[in-house]
Design an enzyme around this catalytic site. Sequence first.
Site, PDB file in Angstrom:
ATOM      1  N   ARG A  48     -28.991  37.458 -14.074  1.00 56.19           N
ATOM      2  CA  ARG A  48     -28.217  38.361 -13.053  1.00 56.19           C
ATOM      3  C   ARG A  48     -27.667  39.540 -13.357  1.00 56.19           C
ATOM      4  NH1 ARG A  48     -25.588  35.023  -8.288  1.00 56.19           N
ATOM      5  NH2 ARG A  48     -23.640  34.821  -9.661  1.00 56.19           N
ATOM      6  N   ARG A  68     -14.407  27.653  -0.998  1.00 60.59           N
ATOM      7  CA  ARG A  68     -14.955  26.928  -2.079  1.00 60.59           C
ATOM      8  C   ARG A  68     -14.216  25.611  -2.313  1.00 60.59           C
ATOM      9  NH1 ARG A  68     -17.044  31.679  -4.617  1.00 60.59           N
ATOM     10  NH2 ARG A  68     -17.417  31.302  -6.754  1.00 60.59           N
ATOM     11  N   ARG A  98     -19.271  26.727 -14.372  1.00 56.15           N
ATOM     12  CA  ARG A  98     -19.171  27.152 -12.898  1.00 56.15           C
ATOM     13  C   ARG A  98     -20.026  25.785 -12.069  1.00 56.15           C
ATOM     14  NH1 ARG A  98     -21.203  32.950 -11.962  1.00 56.15           N
ATOM     15  NH2 ARG A  98     -20.526  32.537  -9.932  1.00 56.15           N
ATOM     16  N   ARG A 134     -22.287  40.265 -15.359  1.00 53.60           N
ATOM     17  CA  ARG A 134     -20.725  39.898 -15.374  1.00 53.60           C
ATOM     18  C   ARG A 134     -20.558  38.884 -16.389  1.00 53.60           C
ATOM     19  NH1 ARG A 134     -20.883  38.129  -9.387  1.00 53.60           N
ATOM     20  NH2 ARG A 134     -20.482  36.152 -10.120  1.00 53.60           N
ATOM     21  N   LYS A 189     -26.742  33.708  -2.865  1.00 54.86           N
ATOM     22  CA  LYS A 189     -25.864  33.971  -1.645  1.00 54.86           C
ATOM     23  C   LYS A 189     -25.576  35.518  -1.471  1.00 54.86           C
ATOM     24  CE  LYS A 189     -22.395  31.188  -2.893  1.00 54.86           C
ATOM     25  NZ  LYS A 189     -22.905  30.606  -3.952  1.00 54.86           N
TER      26      LYS A 189
HETATM   27  P1  AMP Z   1     -18.604  34.535  -7.089  1.00 55.92           P
HETATM   28  O1  AMP Z   1     -18.978  36.209  -7.346  1.00 55.92           O
HETATM   29  O2  AMP Z   1     -18.586  34.367  -5.609  1.00 55.92           O
HETATM   30  O3  AMP Z   1     -19.397  33.531  -7.875  1.00 55.92           O
HETATM   31  O4  AMP Z   1     -17.127  34.515  -7.645  1.00 55.92           O
HETATM   32  C1  AMP Z   1     -16.721  34.824  -8.985  1.00 55.92           C
HETATM   33  C2  AMP Z   1     -15.545  34.101  -9.357  1.00 55.92           C
HETATM   34  O5  AMP Z   1     -14.496  34.277  -8.514  1.00 55.92           O
HETATM   35  C3  AMP Z   1     -15.558  32.574  -9.287  1.00 55.92           C
HETATM   36  O6  AMP Z   1     -16.228  32.106 -10.395  1.00 55.92           O
HETATM   37  C4  AMP Z   1     -14.075  32.257  -9.115  1.00 55.92           C
HETATM   38  O7  AMP Z   1     -13.365  32.422 -10.356  1.00 55.92           O
HETATM   39  C5  AMP Z   1     -13.709  33.188  -8.171  1.00 55.92           C
HETATM   40  N1  AMP Z   1     -13.616  32.985  -6.806  1.00 55.92           N
HETATM   41  C6  AMP Z   1     -14.322  33.624  -5.783  1.00 55.92           C
HETATM   42  N2  AMP Z   1     -14.253  33.262  -4.672  1.00 55.92           N
HETATM   43  C7  AMP Z   1     -13.208  32.002  -4.690  1.00 55.92           C
HETATM   44  C8  AMP Z   1     -12.901  31.137  -3.925  1.00 55.92           C
HETATM   45  N3  AMP Z   1     -13.097  31.363  -2.612  1.00 55.92           N
HETATM   46  N4  AMP Z   1     -11.744  30.202  -4.384  1.00 55.92           N
HETATM   47  C9  AMP Z   1     -11.449  30.210  -5.558  1.00 55.92           C
HETATM   48  N5  AMP Z   1     -12.044  30.984  -6.503  1.00 55.92           N
HETATM   49  C10 AMP Z   1     -13.051  31.929  -6.322  1.00 55.92           C
END
Ligand code: AMP
Length: 215
Positions: free
Chosen positions: A128, A89, A172, A161, A14
């Site tokens: 990643r 999400r 996740r 990360r 994404k």
């Molecule tokens: P991502 O980089 O989009 O994978 O986001 C990393 C982390 O941020 C996720 O594993 C969640 O802990 C948090 N996070 C990001 N976007 C959301 C969202 N829309 N709702 C809840 N937690 C989020």
Amino acid sequence: MKRVVLLGPPGAGKGTQATRIAEKYNILHISTGDIFRANVKEGTPLGKKAKEYMDQGLLVPDELVCDLVEDRVSKEDCANGYLLDGFPRTVFQAEHFDAFLERTGAQLDKTVDIEVAEDILLPRMIGRRVCRQCGRPYHVLTMPPKVEGVCDVCGGEVYQRADDREETVLNRFRVYQEQTSPLIEYYQKSGRLAVIDGSKTPGEVFDDICALLGE
Ligand code: AMP
């Protein structure tokens, strides 16, 4: 003007696609994950709360997310549209956002679901890396920076990360299955869903998404 949501399991690409789509259509790329990481880095109250969840691969509570995104898309730099990467999400977030869109007389153009099987995703995710400074995504195998550990764009540190480590990644996936995959049906029901095969190369996936979004 385009308003687009990108859906897909963790590691589906994404972030990579979002960067390219935002450039092509001249719309703002909004990644809630990046916003939370920036807050963690700056040690803000939001960042402190979010970190507890992020480090475990859990979702940050809905009430910390919805207003944040709604404020962000209301800013002037989103006048030409935006691409949401990592939001919504949960069904709660999607419903809350739909209510916001309705209040402001706006509509989503498309929700693009990038689908990839989990056994393809695990190695992708563990490899990643991301720039600590500008957020540019990399991969040790498929898209390494020109100089190891250094961002091609801004010279920042390229790192892994905490939430891309194996145990967190498995968590996740579980969270995605339970909380995020119901969104696919949610958007399908309202006729806004398009499914893209994310097992193709990043270039092919990008072309497929552009064909879908049009000029
Ligand atoms: P991502 O980089 O989009 O994978 O986001 C990393 C982390 O941020 C996720 O594993 C969640 O802990 C948090 N996070 C990001 N976007 C959301 C969202 N829309 N709702 C809840 N937690 C989020």
